[in-house]
Design an enzyme around this catalytic site. Sequence first.
Site, PDB file in Angstrom:
ATOM      1  CB  VAL A  62     -13.153  23.688   0.022  1.00  0.00           C
ATOM      2  CG1 VAL A  62     -12.691  24.021   1.435  1.00  0.00           C
ATOM      3  CG2 VAL A  62     -12.000  23.816  -0.972  1.00  0.00           C
ATOM      4  NE  ARG A  85     -14.720  14.551   4.699  1.00  0.00           N
ATOM      5  CZ  ARG A  85     -13.510  14.158   4.306  1.00  0.00           C
ATOM      6  NH1 ARG A  85     -13.341  13.664   3.089  1.00  0.00           N
ATOM      7  NH2 ARG A  85     -12.466  14.260   5.098  1.00  0.00           N
ATOM      8  CE  LYS A 142      -6.033   2.035  11.478  1.00  0.00           C
ATOM      9  NZ  LYS A 142      -4.980   1.119  11.059  1.00  0.00           N
ATOM     10  N   GLY A 149       0.808  -1.222   0.000  1.00  0.00           N
ATOM     11  CA  GLY A 149       0.000   0.000   0.000  1.00  0.00           C
ATOM     12  C   GLY A 149       0.841   1.271   0.000  1.00  0.00           C
ATOM     13  CB  SER A 185      -5.603   6.722  12.816  1.00  0.00           C
ATOM     14  OG  SER A 185      -6.233   7.915  12.467  1.00  0.00           O
ATOM     15  CE1 TYR A 199       1.567   5.291  11.208  1.00  0.00           C
ATOM     16  CE2 TYR A 199       0.011   4.929   9.433  1.00  0.00           C
ATOM     17  CZ  TYR A 199       1.072   4.496  10.203  1.00  0.00           C
ATOM     18  OH  TYR A 199       1.632   3.278   9.928  1.00  0.00           O
ATOM     19  CE1 TYR A 236      -8.885   3.427   9.468  1.00  0.00           C
ATOM     20  CE2 TYR A 236      -9.552   5.627  10.144  1.00  0.00           C
ATOM     21  CZ  TYR A 236      -8.560   4.727   9.814  1.00  0.00           C
ATOM     22  OH  TYR A 236      -7.257   5.121   9.840  1.00  0.00           O
ATOM     23  CG  LEU A 255      -7.033  18.380   0.695  1.00  0.00           C
ATOM     24  CD1 LEU A 255      -8.268  18.997   0.056  1.00  0.00           C
ATOM     25  CD2 LEU A 255      -6.492  19.282   1.807  1.00  0.00           C
TER      26      LEU A 255
HETATM   27  N1  UFG Z   1     -11.258  17.926   2.393  1.00  0.00           N
HETATM   28  C1  UFG Z   1     -11.856  18.735   1.467  1.00  0.00           C
HETATM   29  N2  UFG Z   1     -12.155  18.187   0.245  1.00  0.00           N
HETATM   30  C2  UFG Z   1     -11.906  16.895  -0.067  1.00  0.00           C
HETATM   31  C3  UFG Z   1     -11.298  16.073   0.899  1.00  0.00           C
HETATM   32  C4  UFG Z   1     -10.996  16.629   2.122  1.00  0.00           C
HETATM   33  O1  UFG Z   1     -12.103  19.911   1.704  1.00  0.00           O
HETATM   34  O2  UFG Z   1     -12.226  16.462  -1.185  1.00  0.00           O
HETATM   35  C5  UFG Z   1     -10.881  18.510   3.690  1.00  0.00           C
HETATM   36  C6  UFG Z   1     -11.539  17.840   4.890  1.00  0.00           C
HETATM   37  O3  UFG Z   1     -12.784  18.416   5.130  1.00  0.00           O
HETATM   38  C7  UFG Z   1     -10.498  18.108   5.970  1.00  0.00           C
HETATM   39  C8  UFG Z   1      -9.166  18.091   5.217  1.00  0.00           C
HETATM   40  O4  UFG Z   1      -9.495  18.327   3.848  1.00  0.00           O
HETATM   41  O5  UFG Z   1     -10.679  19.395   6.511  1.00  0.00           O
HETATM   42  C9  UFG Z   1      -8.441  16.762   5.311  1.00  0.00           C
HETATM   43  O6  UFG Z   1      -9.320  15.721   4.918  1.00  0.00           O
HETATM   44  P1  UFG Z   1      -8.804  14.252   4.582  1.00  0.00           P
HETATM   45  O7  UFG Z   1      -9.985  13.465   4.136  1.00  0.00           O
HETATM   46  O8  UFG Z   1      -7.642  14.328   3.682  1.00  0.00           O
HETATM   47  O9  UFG Z   1      -8.265  13.721   5.974  1.00  0.00           O
HETATM   48  P2  UFG Z   1      -9.026  13.573   7.368  1.00  0.00           P
HETATM   49  O10 UFG Z   1      -8.304  14.462   8.337  1.00  0.00           O
HETATM   50  O11 UFG Z   1     -10.479  13.754   7.262  1.00  0.00           O
HETATM   51  O12 UFG Z   1      -8.812  12.041   7.641  1.00  0.00           O
HETATM   52  C10 UFG Z   1      -7.534  11.547   7.917  1.00  0.00           C
HETATM   53  C11 UFG Z   1      -7.445  10.085   7.517  1.00  0.00           C
HETATM   54  C12 UFG Z   1      -8.354   9.240   8.351  1.00  0.00           C
HETATM   55  C13 UFG Z   1      -8.114   9.496   9.789  1.00  0.00           C
HETATM   56  C14 UFG Z   1      -8.228  10.965  10.082  1.00  0.00           C
HETATM   57  C15 UFG Z   1      -7.946  11.319  11.510  1.00  0.00           C
HETATM   58  O13 UFG Z   1      -7.812   9.925   6.169  1.00  0.00           O
HETATM   59  O14 UFG Z   1      -8.069   7.897   8.082  1.00  0.00           O
HETATM   60  O15 UFG Z   1      -7.292  11.677   9.271  1.00  0.00           O
HETATM   61  O16 UFG Z   1      -6.648  11.033  11.824  1.00  0.00           O
HETATM   62  F1  UFG Z   1      -9.033   8.832  10.520  1.00  0.00           F
END
Ligand code: UFG
Length: 360
Positions: A220, A308, A156, A13, A127, A180, A152, A203
Amino acid sequence: MAQKTVLVTGGAGYIGSHVIIELIQDGFDIVVLDNLVNASMESIRRVEKIAGKKIPTYSVDLLDKNAVDDVFKKHKISSVIHLAGLKAVGESCELPLLYYKTNVGGTTNLLEVMEANGVFNIVFSSSATVYGLPQFLPLTEDHPVGGCTNPYGKTKFMIEQILSDLCTSNKKWNVAVLRYFNPVGAHKSGTIGEDPSGVPNNLMPFMGQVAVGRRASLTVYGSDYDTPDGTGVRDYIHVVDLALGHVAAVHKLNEQCGLKVLFLQNGQNKSPTVYNLGTGQGVSVLDMVKAFEKASGKKIPYELAERRLGDIASCYGDPSLAAKELNWTATRGLDEMCEDLWRWQSQNPQGYKGAEGSSQ
Ligand code: UFG
Protein backbone atom coordinates in the site's frame (compact mmCIF):
# COMPACT_ATOMS: atom_id res chain seq x y z
CA MET A 1 -28.92 1.86 -41.21
CA ALA A 2 -26.38 4.70 -41.41
CA GLN A 3 -23.87 5.49 -38.63
CA LYS A 4 -23.62 1.84 -37.84
CA THR A 5 -20.05 0.61 -38.12
CA VAL A 6 -17.68 1.63 -35.38
CA LEU A 7 -13.92 1.14 -35.64
CA VAL A 8 -12.42 0.47 -32.21
CA THR A 9 -8.67 1.05 -32.00
CA GLY A 10 -7.15 -0.89 -29.12
CA GLY A 11 -10.23 -3.10 -29.26
CA ALA A 12 -8.41 -6.20 -27.96
CA GLY A 13 -7.42 -4.50 -24.70
CA TYR A 14 -9.12 -4.42 -21.32
CA ILE A 15 -11.41 -1.48 -21.95
CA GLY A 16 -11.76 -2.16 -25.68
CA SER A 17 -13.05 -5.70 -25.26
CA HIS A 18 -15.78 -4.47 -22.89
CA VAL A 19 -16.66 -1.54 -25.16
CA ILE A 20 -17.11 -3.88 -28.14
CA ILE A 21 -19.54 -6.14 -26.30
CA GLU A 22 -21.75 -3.21 -25.26
CA LEU A 23 -21.67 -1.71 -28.78
CA ILE A 24 -22.65 -5.02 -30.36
CA GLN A 25 -25.47 -5.40 -27.85
CA ASP A 26 -26.64 -1.94 -28.87
CA GLY A 27 -26.80 -2.99 -32.53
CA PHE A 28 -23.54 -1.57 -33.90
CA ASP A 29 -21.21 -3.41 -36.26
CA ILE A 30 -17.61 -3.44 -35.11
CA VAL A 31 -14.19 -3.42 -36.73
CA VAL A 32 -11.18 -3.82 -34.44
CA LEU A 33 -7.70 -2.52 -35.03
CA ASP A 34 -5.02 -3.46 -32.49
CA ASN A 35 -1.25 -3.95 -32.68
CA LEU A 36 -1.52 -6.59 -29.92
CA VAL A 37 1.50 -5.18 -28.06
CA ASN A 38 -0.37 -5.14 -24.75
CA ALA A 39 -3.37 -7.24 -25.72
CA SER A 40 -4.29 -10.71 -26.83
CA MET A 41 -6.34 -12.11 -29.72
CA GLU A 42 -7.81 -14.47 -27.14
CA SER A 43 -9.87 -11.56 -25.76
CA ILE A 44 -11.43 -11.05 -29.21
CA ARG A 45 -12.17 -14.77 -29.52
CA ARG A 46 -13.98 -14.62 -26.19
CA VAL A 47 -15.87 -11.46 -27.10
CA GLU A 48 -16.98 -13.22 -30.31
CA LYS A 49 -18.26 -16.09 -28.19
CA ILE A 50 -20.24 -13.75 -25.92
CA ALA A 51 -21.59 -11.75 -28.88
CA GLY A 52 -22.26 -14.83 -31.01
CA LYS A 53 -20.66 -13.27 -34.09
CA LYS A 54 -17.31 -12.76 -35.81
CA ILE A 55 -15.57 -9.43 -35.38
CA PRO A 56 -13.30 -8.27 -38.21
CA THR A 57 -9.99 -7.69 -36.43
CA TYR A 58 -6.81 -6.28 -37.93
CA SER A 59 -3.43 -6.65 -36.30
CA VAL A 60 -2.29 -3.20 -37.39
CA ASP A 61 -0.18 -0.49 -35.76
CA LEU A 62 -1.45 3.07 -36.02
CA LEU A 63 2.07 4.10 -37.02
CA ASP A 64 1.56 2.11 -40.24
CA LYS A 65 -0.64 4.65 -41.98
CA ASN A 66 -1.10 2.67 -45.19
CA ALA A 67 -2.33 -0.35 -43.28
CA VAL A 68 -4.77 1.85 -41.33
CA ASP A 69 -5.98 3.35 -44.58
CA ASP A 70 -6.56 -0.15 -46.00
CA VAL A 71 -8.92 -0.89 -43.10
CA PHE A 72 -10.91 2.27 -43.87
CA LYS A 73 -11.07 1.24 -47.54
CA LYS A 74 -12.36 -2.23 -46.67
CA HIS A 75 -15.15 -1.12 -44.33
CA LYS A 76 -17.69 1.68 -44.38
CA ILE A 77 -16.80 3.15 -41.01
CA SER A 78 -19.06 5.81 -39.53
CA SER A 79 -17.36 6.49 -36.16
CA VAL A 80 -14.11 5.69 -34.41
CA ILE A 81 -13.55 4.93 -30.75
CA HIS A 82 -9.87 5.56 -30.19
CA LEU A 83 -8.49 3.59 -27.25
CA ALA A 84 -5.13 2.42 -28.65
CA GLY A 85 -2.06 3.67 -26.84
CA LEU A 86 0.54 2.98 -24.20
CA LYS A 87 -0.55 3.67 -20.64
CA ALA A 88 2.08 2.86 -18.03
CA VAL A 89 3.00 6.01 -16.10
CA GLY A 90 6.41 4.76 -14.87
CA GLU A 91 7.42 3.35 -18.26
CA SER A 92 6.51 6.66 -19.90
CA CYS A 93 9.11 8.43 -17.74
CA GLU A 94 11.78 5.96 -18.89
CA LEU A 95 10.73 5.88 -22.56
CA PRO A 96 9.17 9.27 -23.31
CA LEU A 97 9.91 9.17 -27.04
CA LEU A 98 8.16 5.84 -27.40
CA TYR A 99 5.10 7.33 -25.66
CA TYR A 100 5.01 10.50 -27.76
CA LYS A 101 5.55 8.55 -30.99
CA THR A 102 3.00 5.84 -30.20
CA ASN A 103 0.26 7.89 -28.58
CA VAL A 104 0.55 11.28 -30.30
CA GLY A 105 2.01 10.05 -33.63
CA GLY A 106 -0.43 7.14 -33.77
CA THR A 107 -3.34 9.51 -33.17
CA THR A 108 -2.32 12.06 -35.82
CA ASN A 109 -1.96 9.20 -38.34
CA LEU A 110 -5.43 7.95 -37.44
CA LEU A 111 -6.94 11.44 -37.74
CA GLU A 112 -5.31 11.99 -41.14
CA VAL A 113 -6.67 8.70 -42.42
CA MET A 114 -10.11 9.50 -41.03
CA GLU A 115 -10.11 12.90 -42.74
CA ALA A 116 -8.96 11.40 -46.05
CA ASN A 117 -11.79 8.86 -45.86
CA GLY A 118 -14.46 11.36 -44.83
CA VAL A 119 -14.94 9.96 -41.30
CA PHE A 120 -15.29 12.76 -38.76
CA ASN A 121 -16.81 11.16 -35.65
CA ILE A 122 -14.36 10.20 -32.93
CA VAL A 123 -14.60 9.28 -29.27
CA PHE A 124 -11.24 9.64 -27.56
CA SER A 125 -10.12 7.76 -24.49
CA SER A 126 -8.62 10.40 -22.21
CA SER A 127 -7.90 10.27 -18.51
CA ALA A 128 -8.51 12.15 -15.30
CA THR A 129 -4.72 12.43 -15.25
CA VAL A 130 -5.07 15.54 -17.48
CA TYR A 131 -6.34 17.45 -14.42
CA GLY A 132 -2.96 17.09 -12.68
CA LEU A 133 -2.95 17.95 -8.97
CA PRO A 134 -6.61 18.71 -8.13
CA GLN A 135 -7.28 22.33 -7.19
CA PHE A 136 -10.75 21.32 -6.02
CA LEU A 137 -12.79 18.14 -5.66
CA PRO A 138 -14.86 16.66 -7.13
CA LEU A 139 -13.19 17.42 -10.44
CA THR A 140 -15.48 19.00 -13.01
CA GLU A 141 -14.70 19.16 -16.71
CA ASP A 142 -13.83 22.86 -16.41
CA HIS A 143 -11.09 22.20 -13.84
CA PRO A 144 -7.75 23.47 -15.28
CA VAL A 145 -5.95 20.81 -17.33
CA GLY A 146 -2.40 20.22 -18.48
CA GLY A 147 -0.50 20.01 -15.20
CA CYS A 148 0.53 16.42 -15.89
CA THR A 149 3.70 15.17 -14.25
CA ASN A 150 4.55 12.33 -16.63
CA PRO A 151 4.83 11.81 -20.41
CA TYR A 152 1.86 9.40 -20.49
CA GLY A 153 -0.44 12.05 -19.01
CA LYS A 154 1.04 14.70 -21.28
CA THR A 155 0.22 12.61 -24.37
CA LYS A 156 -3.44 12.48 -23.27
CA PHE A 157 -3.44 16.25 -22.77
CA MET A 158 -1.71 16.89 -26.12
CA ILE A 159 -4.20 14.70 -27.97
CA GLU A 160 -7.07 16.61 -26.37
CA GLN A 161 -5.46 19.82 -27.69
CA ILE A 162 -5.01 18.35 -31.17
CA LEU A 163 -8.68 17.33 -31.25
CA SER A 164 -9.73 20.80 -30.14
CA ASP A 165 -7.64 22.44 -32.90
CA LEU A 166 -9.15 20.05 -35.44
CA CYS A 167 -12.66 21.06 -34.46
CA THR A 168 -11.68 24.69 -34.88
CA SER A 169 -10.17 24.01 -38.30
CA ASN A 170 -13.06 22.08 -39.78
CA LYS A 171 -16.65 22.07 -38.61
CA LYS A 172 -17.20 18.56 -39.91
CA TRP A 173 -15.39 17.05 -36.91
CA ASN A 174 -17.51 15.62 -34.13
CA VAL A 175 -15.38 14.83 -31.10
CA ALA A 176 -16.20 13.43 -27.67
CA VAL A 177 -13.38 13.27 -25.13
CA LEU A 178 -13.99 10.86 -22.26
CA ARG A 179 -11.90 11.40 -19.14
CA TYR A 180 -11.78 8.09 -17.30
CA PHE A 181 -11.30 7.76 -13.60
CA ASN A 182 -10.13 4.31 -12.41
CA PRO A 183 -11.68 1.43 -14.41
CA VAL A 184 -11.92 -1.88 -12.52
CA GLY A 185 -13.98 -5.08 -12.59
CA ALA A 186 -14.77 -7.35 -15.49
CA HIS A 187 -17.56 -8.70 -17.67
CA LYS A 188 -20.21 -10.76 -15.83
CA SER A 189 -19.29 -13.90 -17.78
CA GLY A 190 -15.87 -13.96 -16.10
CA THR A 191 -14.31 -14.68 -19.51
CA ILE A 192 -12.82 -11.27 -20.26
CA GLY A 193 -11.01 -8.90 -17.92
CA GLU A 194 -7.81 -7.02 -17.26
CA ASP A 195 -4.64 -8.96 -18.08
CA PRO A 196 -1.61 -6.71 -17.62
CA SER A 197 1.74 -7.94 -18.88
CA GLY A 198 4.41 -8.20 -16.18
CA VAL A 199 3.89 -6.88 -12.67
CA PRO A 200 0.62 -4.92 -12.53
CA ASN A 201 1.05 -1.19 -11.87
CA ASN A 202 -2.54 -0.67 -10.82
CA LEU A 203 -4.16 -1.56 -7.54
CA MET A 204 -6.96 -3.93 -8.52
CA PRO A 205 -5.12 -6.24 -10.94
CA PHE A 206 -2.35 -6.47 -8.35
CA MET A 207 -4.84 -7.36 -5.63
CA GLY A 208 -6.45 -9.95 -7.91
CA GLN A 209 -3.07 -11.61 -8.44
CA VAL A 210 -2.42 -11.66 -4.68
CA ALA A 211 -5.79 -13.36 -4.15
CA VAL A 212 -5.00 -16.15 -6.64
CA GLY A 213 -1.53 -16.65 -5.15
CA ARG A 214 0.54 -15.19 -7.98
CA ARG A 215 1.93 -12.49 -5.63
CA ALA A 216 2.63 -12.75 -1.92
CA SER A 217 1.23 -9.44 -0.68
CA LEU A 218 0.04 -6.01 -1.65
CA THR A 219 2.17 -2.94 -1.03
CA VAL A 220 0.00 0.00 0.00
CA TYR A 221 1.74 3.13 -1.24
CA GLY A 222 1.31 5.78 1.43
CA SER A 223 -0.67 5.74 4.67
CA ASP A 224 -0.09 9.37 5.67
CA TYR A 225 -2.20 11.15 3.07
CA ASP A 226 -4.75 13.71 4.17
CA THR A 227 -7.61 11.24 3.60
CA PRO A 228 -9.98 9.49 6.07
CA ASP A 229 -7.69 6.46 6.58
CA GLY A 230 -4.42 7.93 5.28
CA THR A 231 -4.38 5.88 2.04
CA GLY A 232 -4.98 7.23 -1.47
CA VAL A 233 -8.54 7.92 -2.56
CA ARG A 234 -9.76 7.28 -6.12
CA ASP A 235 -12.97 7.12 -8.13
CA TYR A 236 -13.25 3.46 -9.19
CA ILE A 237 -15.67 2.77 -12.01
CA HIS A 238 -16.90 -0.61 -13.24
CA VAL A 239 -15.48 -1.26 -16.71
CA VAL A 240 -18.96 -2.21 -18.01
CA ASP A 241 -20.31 1.17 -16.87
CA LEU A 242 -17.35 2.80 -18.58
CA ALA A 243 -18.08 0.83 -21.76
CA LEU A 244 -21.71 1.96 -21.68
CA GLY A 245 -20.42 5.56 -21.47
CA HIS A 246 -18.76 4.98 -24.86
CA VAL A 247 -21.98 3.70 -26.38
CA ALA A 248 -23.75 6.83 -25.10
CA ALA A 249 -20.99 9.02 -26.55
CA VAL A 250 -21.29 7.41 -30.02
CA HIS A 251 -25.04 8.06 -29.97
CA LYS A 252 -24.37 11.67 -29.00
CA LEU A 253 -21.93 12.11 -31.92
CA ASN A 254 -24.43 10.65 -34.36
CA GLU A 255 -27.04 13.05 -33.02
CA GLN A 256 -24.65 16.01 -33.30
CA CYS A 257 -23.76 14.97 -36.81
CA GLY A 258 -27.41 15.24 -37.81
CA LEU A 259 -27.80 18.57 -36.01
CA LYS A 260 -24.75 19.98 -37.76
CA VAL A 261 -26.26 19.33 -41.12
CA LEU A 262 -29.26 21.36 -39.96
CA PHE A 263 -27.69 24.18 -37.97
CA LEU A 264 -23.97 24.56 -38.55
CA GLN A 265 -23.98 25.60 -42.16
CA ASN A 266 -22.65 29.08 -41.49
CA GLY A 267 -19.12 28.34 -40.46
CA GLN A 268 -19.79 27.84 -36.76
CA ASN A 269 -17.45 25.40 -35.08
CA LYS A 270 -18.12 23.00 -32.27
CA SER A 271 -15.42 22.20 -29.71
CA PRO A 272 -14.97 18.64 -28.51
CA THR A 273 -17.48 17.70 -25.85
CA VAL A 274 -15.65 16.52 -22.76
CA TYR A 275 -17.09 14.18 -20.14
CA ASN A 276 -15.88 12.72 -16.87
CA LEU A 277 -16.65 9.01 -16.65
CA GLY A 278 -16.59 8.11 -12.99
CA THR A 279 -18.98 7.44 -10.13
CA GLY A 280 -18.29 10.61 -8.15
CA GLN A 281 -17.39 8.51 -5.09
CA GLY A 282 -13.94 8.62 -3.49
CA VAL A 283 -12.79 5.22 -2.17
CA SER A 284 -9.53 4.53 -0.30
CA VAL A 285 -7.02 1.74 -0.90
CA LEU A 286 -7.99 0.10 2.39
CA ASP A 287 -11.71 0.36 1.48
CA MET A 288 -10.86 -1.53 -1.70
CA VAL A 289 -8.92 -4.18 0.21
CA LYS A 290 -11.96 -4.74 2.48
CA ALA A 291 -14.43 -4.86 -0.41
CA PHE A 292 -12.26 -7.31 -2.35
CA GLU A 293 -11.72 -9.56 0.68
CA LYS A 294 -15.50 -9.69 1.11
CA ALA A 295 -16.13 -10.48 -2.56
CA SER A 296 -13.41 -13.11 -2.88
CA GLY A 297 -13.47 -14.65 0.57
CA LYS A 298 -9.64 -14.37 0.48
CA LYS A 299 -7.41 -12.54 2.93
CA ILE A 300 -5.28 -9.92 1.18
CA PRO A 301 -2.03 -9.55 3.12
CA TYR A 302 -0.62 -6.04 2.75
CA GLU A 303 2.23 -3.84 3.98
CA LEU A 304 2.05 -0.11 4.40
CA ALA A 305 4.90 1.56 2.52
CA GLU A 306 6.18 4.94 1.36
CA ARG A 307 4.11 7.00 -1.05
CA ARG A 308 4.60 6.20 -4.73
CA LEU A 309 6.31 8.97 -6.68
CA GLY A 310 3.84 11.12 -8.61
CA ASP A 311 0.73 9.86 -6.74
CA ILE A 312 -1.83 12.29 -5.38
CA ALA A 313 -3.91 11.96 -2.21
CA SER A 314 -7.39 12.12 -3.71
CA CYS A 315 -8.89 12.10 -7.17
CA TYR A 316 -12.60 11.80 -7.89
CA GLY A 317 -14.85 13.38 -10.42
CA ASP A 318 -18.22 14.98 -10.83
CA PRO A 319 -20.00 12.86 -13.48
CA SER A 320 -23.13 15.04 -13.66
CA LEU A 321 -22.41 16.48 -17.11
CA ALA A 322 -22.40 12.98 -18.63
CA ALA A 323 -25.65 12.26 -16.78
CA LYS A 324 -27.22 15.39 -18.22
CA GLU A 325 -25.91 15.30 -21.78
CA LEU A 326 -25.26 11.61 -22.44
CA ASN A 327 -28.03 10.30 -20.25
CA TRP A 328 -25.40 8.02 -18.73
CA THR A 329 -24.68 7.21 -15.09
CA ALA A 330 -22.51 4.53 -13.52
CA THR A 331 -24.80 2.12 -11.69
CA ARG A 332 -22.48 -0.69 -10.54
CA GLY A 333 -21.19 -0.38 -6.98
CA LEU A 334 -18.01 -1.44 -5.22
CA ASP A 335 -19.23 -4.94 -4.32
CA GLU A 336 -20.14 -5.68 -7.92
CA MET A 337 -16.78 -4.34 -9.18
CA CYS A 338 -14.95 -6.68 -6.78
CA GLU A 339 -17.20 -9.71 -7.39
CA ASP A 340 -16.80 -9.40 -11.15
CA LEU A 341 -13.05 -8.90 -10.90
CA TRP A 342 -12.83 -11.98 -8.69
CA ARG A 343 -14.88 -14.12 -11.11
CA TRP A 344 -12.50 -13.19 -13.95
CA GLN A 345 -9.34 -13.60 -11.86
CA SER A 346 -10.31 -16.87 -10.22
CA GLN A 347 -11.42 -18.42 -13.53
CA ASN A 348 -8.31 -17.12 -15.32
CA PRO A 349 -5.51 -17.03 -12.74
CA GLN A 350 -2.88 -16.62 -15.48
CA GLY A 351 -5.02 -14.24 -17.56
CA TYR A 352 -5.41 -15.07 -21.25
CA LYS A 353 -2.07 -16.87 -21.29
CA GLY A 354 -3.59 -19.79 -19.45
CA ALA A 355 -6.17 -20.28 -22.20
CA GLU A 356 -6.00 -23.47 -24.21
CA GLY A 357 -5.17 -22.74 -27.83
CA SER A 358 -4.27 -19.13 -27.09
CA SER A 359 -1.70 -17.80 -29.53
CA GLN A 360 -0.83 -14.78 -27.37
N1 UFG B 1 -1.79 1.52 -5.05
C1 UFG B 1 -1.23 0.81 -4.03
N2 UFG B 1 -0.55 -0.34 -4.35
C2 UFG B 1 -0.40 -0.78 -5.62
C3 UFG B 1 -0.97 -0.03 -6.66
C4 UFG B 1 -1.65 1.12 -6.34
O1 UFG B 1 -1.34 1.17 -2.86
O2 UFG B 1 0.25 -1.82 -5.83
C5 UFG B 1 -2.56 2.73 -4.73
C6 UFG B 1 -2.02 4.00 -5.36
O3 UFG B 1 -1.04 4.56 -4.54
C7 UFG B 1 -3.30 4.83 -5.47
C8 UFG B 1 -4.40 3.78 -5.70
O4 UFG B 1 -3.86 2.55 -5.24
O5 UFG B 1 -3.57 5.47 -4.24
C9 UFG B 1 -4.77 3.63 -7.17
O6 UFG B 1 -3.59 3.39 -7.92
P1 UFG B 1 -3.64 2.85 -9.42
O7 UFG B 1 -2.24 2.65 -9.86
O8 UFG B 1 -4.57 1.71 -9.51
O9 UFG B 1 -4.31 4.05 -10.22
P2 UFG B 1 -3.85 5.57 -10.35
O10 UFG B 1 -4.96 6.39 -9.77
O11 UFG B 1 -2.50 5.81 -9.83
O12 UFG B 1 -3.72 5.69 -11.91
C10 UFG B 1 -4.87 5.63 -12.71
C11 UFG B 1 -4.50 5.14 -14.10
C12 UFG B 1 -3.60 6.10 -14.80
C13 UFG B 1 -4.20 7.46 -14.78
C14 UFG B 1 -4.52 7.86 -13.37
C15 UFG B 1 -5.18 9.20 -13.25
O13 UFG B 1 -3.83 3.90 -14.02
O14 UFG B 1 -3.48 5.70 -16.14
O15 UFG B 1 -5.41 6.90 -12.80
O16 UFG B 1 -6.40 9.19 -13.87
F1 UFG B 1 -3.32 8.34 -15.29
